[in-house]
Motif scaffolding. Structure first.
Motif, mmCIF file in Angstrom:
data_model
loop_
_atom_site.group_PDB
_atom_site.id
_atom_site.type_symbol
_atom_site.label_atom_id
_atom_site.label_comp_id
_atom_site.label_asym_id
_atom_site.label_seq_id
_atom_site.Cartn_x
_atom_site.Cartn_y
_atom_site.Cartn_z
ATOM 1 N N ASP A 1 53.618 14.051 35.077
ATOM 2 C CA ASP A 1 53.814 12.757 34.433
ATOM 3 C C ASP A 1 54.038 13.028 32.950
ATOM 4 O O ASP A 1 53.161 13.585 32.277
ATOM 5 C CB ASP A 1 52.582 11.886 34.643
ATOM 6 C CG ASP A 1 52.724 10.499 34.025
ATOM 7 O OD1 ASP A 1 53.700 10.238 33.293
ATOM 8 O OD2 ASP A 1 51.828 9.665 34.271
ATOM 9 N N CYS A 2 55.207 12.670 32.446
ATOM 10 C CA CYS A 2 55.554 12.928 31.045
ATOM 11 C C CYS A 2 55.799 11.637 30.274
ATOM 12 O O CYS A 2 56.478 11.657 29.236
ATOM 13 C CB CYS A 2 56.809 13.799 30.980
ATOM 14 S SG CYS A 2 56.519 15.495 31.448
ATOM 15 N N SER B 1 49.288 16.293 18.598
ATOM 16 C CA SER B 1 48.100 16.528 19.421
ATOM 17 C C SER B 1 48.540 16.887 20.842
ATOM 18 O O SER B 1 49.712 16.743 21.193
ATOM 19 C CB SER B 1 47.211 15.280 19.442
ATOM 20 O OG SER B 1 47.930 14.189 19.980
ATOM 21 N N GLN B 2 47.561 17.335 21.617
ATOM 22 C CA GLN B 2 47.863 17.695 23.012
ATOM 23 C C GLN B 2 48.301 16.467 23.792
ATOM 24 O O GLN B 2 47.773 15.371 23.597
ATOM 25 C CB GLN B 2 46.632 18.282 23.706
ATOM 26 C CG GLN B 2 46.247 19.636 23.258
ATOM 27 C CD GLN B 2 45.089 20.195 24.076
ATOM 28 O OE1 GLN B 2 44.590 19.584 24.996
ATOM 29 N NE2 GLN B 2 44.659 21.388 23.709
ATOM 30 N N PHE B 3 49.254 16.688 24.690
ATOM 31 C CA PHE B 3 49.697 15.617 25.584
ATOM 32 C C PHE B 3 48.951 15.750 26.910
ATOM 33 O O PHE B 3 48.813 16.863 27.432
ATOM 34 C CB PHE B 3 51.210 15.714 25.821
ATOM 35 C CG PHE B 3 51.730 14.613 26.689
ATOM 36 C CD1 PHE B 3 52.012 13.374 26.147
ATOM 37 C CD2 PHE B 3 51.900 14.806 28.054
ATOM 38 C CE1 PHE B 3 52.468 12.339 26.955
ATOM 39 C CE2 PHE B 3 52.353 13.785 28.862
ATOM 40 C CZ PHE B 3 52.638 12.549 28.313
ATOM 41 N N PRO B 4 48.483 14.656 27.493
ATOM 42 C CA PRO B 4 47.709 14.737 28.742
ATOM 43 C C PRO B 4 48.597 14.870 29.994
ATOM 44 O O PRO B 4 48.773 13.914 30.751
ATOM 45 C CB PRO B 4 46.928 13.418 28.749
ATOM 46 C CG PRO B 4 47.827 12.457 28.032
ATOM 47 C CD PRO B 4 48.513 13.282 26.962
ATOM 48 N N PHE B 5 49.152 16.050 30.205
ATOM 49 C CA PHE B 5 49.993 16.271 31.386
ATOM 50 C C PHE B 5 49.161 16.112 32.657
ATOM 51 O O PHE B 5 48.045 16.626 32.742
ATOM 52 C CB PHE B 5 50.598 17.683 31.370
ATOM 53 C CG PHE B 5 51.635 17.878 30.316
ATOM 54 C CD1 PHE B 5 52.913 17.371 30.479
ATOM 55 C CD2 PHE B 5 51.342 18.586 29.163
ATOM 56 C CE1 PHE B 5 53.879 17.562 29.504
ATOM 57 C CE2 PHE B 5 52.291 18.780 28.185
ATOM 58 C CZ PHE B 5 53.574 18.267 28.356
ATOM 59 N N LYS B 6 49.726 15.426 33.650
ATOM 60 C CA LYS B 6 49.075 15.268 34.948
ATOM 61 C C LYS B 6 50.093 15.528 36.041
ATOM 62 O O LYS B 6 51.207 15.006 35.994
ATOM 63 C CB LYS B 6 48.531 13.847 35.111
ATOM 64 C CG LYS B 6 47.401 13.520 34.180
ATOM 65 C CD LYS B 6 46.917 12.099 34.409
ATOM 66 C CE LYS B 6 46.037 11.711 33.257
ATOM 67 N NZ LYS B 6 46.224 10.370 32.799
ATOM 68 N N THR C 1 45.947 23.644 31.926
ATOM 69 C CA THR C 1 45.155 23.910 30.733
ATOM 70 C C THR C 1 46.095 24.046 29.541
ATOM 71 O O THR C 1 47.255 24.441 29.702
ATOM 72 C CB THR C 1 44.298 25.183 30.877
ATOM 73 O OG1 THR C 1 45.164 26.287 31.166
ATOM 74 C CG2 THR C 1 43.277 25.037 31.993
ATOM 75 N N GLN C 2 45.583 23.723 28.375
ATOM 76 C CA GLN C 2 46.377 23.829 27.153
ATOM 77 C C GLN C 2 45.567 24.527 26.075
ATOM 78 O O GLN C 2 44.361 24.310 25.961
ATOM 79 C CB GLN C 2 46.777 22.440 26.644
ATOM 80 C CG GLN C 2 47.669 21.681 27.601
ATOM 81 C CD GLN C 2 48.193 20.405 26.978
ATOM 82 O OE1 GLN C 2 48.783 20.435 25.896
ATOM 83 N NE2 GLN C 2 48.000 19.285 27.657
ATOM 84 N N PHE D 1 55.773 11.658 26.453
ATOM 85 C CA PHE D 1 55.779 13.027 25.944
ATOM 86 C C PHE D 1 56.878 13.210 24.899
ATOM 87 O O PHE D 1 58.016 12.790 25.089
ATOM 88 C CB PHE D 1 55.997 14.014 27.095
ATOM 89 C CG PHE D 1 56.171 15.436 26.643
ATOM 90 C CD1 PHE D 1 55.139 16.122 26.035
ATOM 91 C CD2 PHE D 1 57.383 16.091 26.824
ATOM 92 C CE1 PHE D 1 55.296 17.440 25.621
ATOM 93 C CE2 PHE D 1 57.550 17.408 26.432
ATOM 94 C CZ PHE D 1 56.504 18.077 25.825
ATOM 95 N N VAL E 1 51.019 25.388 27.519
ATOM 96 C CA VAL E 1 50.550 24.691 28.711
ATOM 97 C C VAL E 1 50.665 25.647 29.886
ATOM 98 O O VAL E 1 51.743 26.172 30.168
ATOM 99 C CB VAL E 1 51.389 23.426 28.991
ATOM 100 C CG1 VAL E 1 50.904 22.718 30.254
ATOM 101 C CG2 VAL E 1 51.373 22.489 27.800
#
Length: 135
Positions: free
Chosen positions: A66-67, A110-115, A34-35, A70, A50
């Motif tokens: 996964d970056c 903006s937020q980065f979609p970390f997975k 979560t961010q 980033f 994060v």
């Protein structure tokens, strides 16, 4: 008749032990990310916190995100988040206890979609600690 009952009981014990072993396995899918925007601005970019939460009853380590793509305007201690190519190692690979988490901060437009792409499950249930029936 006794042999049939014995075989049925052994099959049941084996099935239950395999089921119990599987219940204690964790994977990257048990990690929740979560961010939240902190309200702080770093070099003109909003800061994000994060949280990486382990939603499994076992500890997990070597958590890798996964970056790819980033970027951050805020320096991140490599012990907290180490970027290596397209991968980021969380917390120097250390354990994240069950139902607990860790966090880090970064700043960007903006937020980065970390997975999560990898984690190592560290369950206390060990196969060699179970007793085996003797025949």
């Amino acid at each position: 008749m006794a042999a049939l009952i014995f075989k049925s009981c052994m099959a049941l014990v084996l099935t239950l032990s395999l089921f119990a072993e599987g219940m204690c396995q964790c994977s990257k899918d048990d990690l929740m990310i979560t961010q939240t925007e902190t309200g702080t601005v770093i070099n003109g970019k909003p800061e994000f916190r994060v949280d990486v939460f382990n939603a499994c009853p076992c500890t997990q380590s070597s958590v890798t995100l996964d970056c790819r793509g980033f970027q951050t305007a805020e320096k991140i201690d490599p012990v907290v988040l180490a970027k290596n190519g397209d991968d980021c190692l969380v917390g120097d690979g250390s354990l994240i206890p069950p139902f607990q988490g860790t966090f880090f901060y970064y700043a960007w437009d903006s937020q980065f979609p970390f997975k999560p792409i990898f984690s190592q499950s560290n369950c206390s249930m060990r196969r060699d600690s179970a007793t085996s029936p003797s025949y």
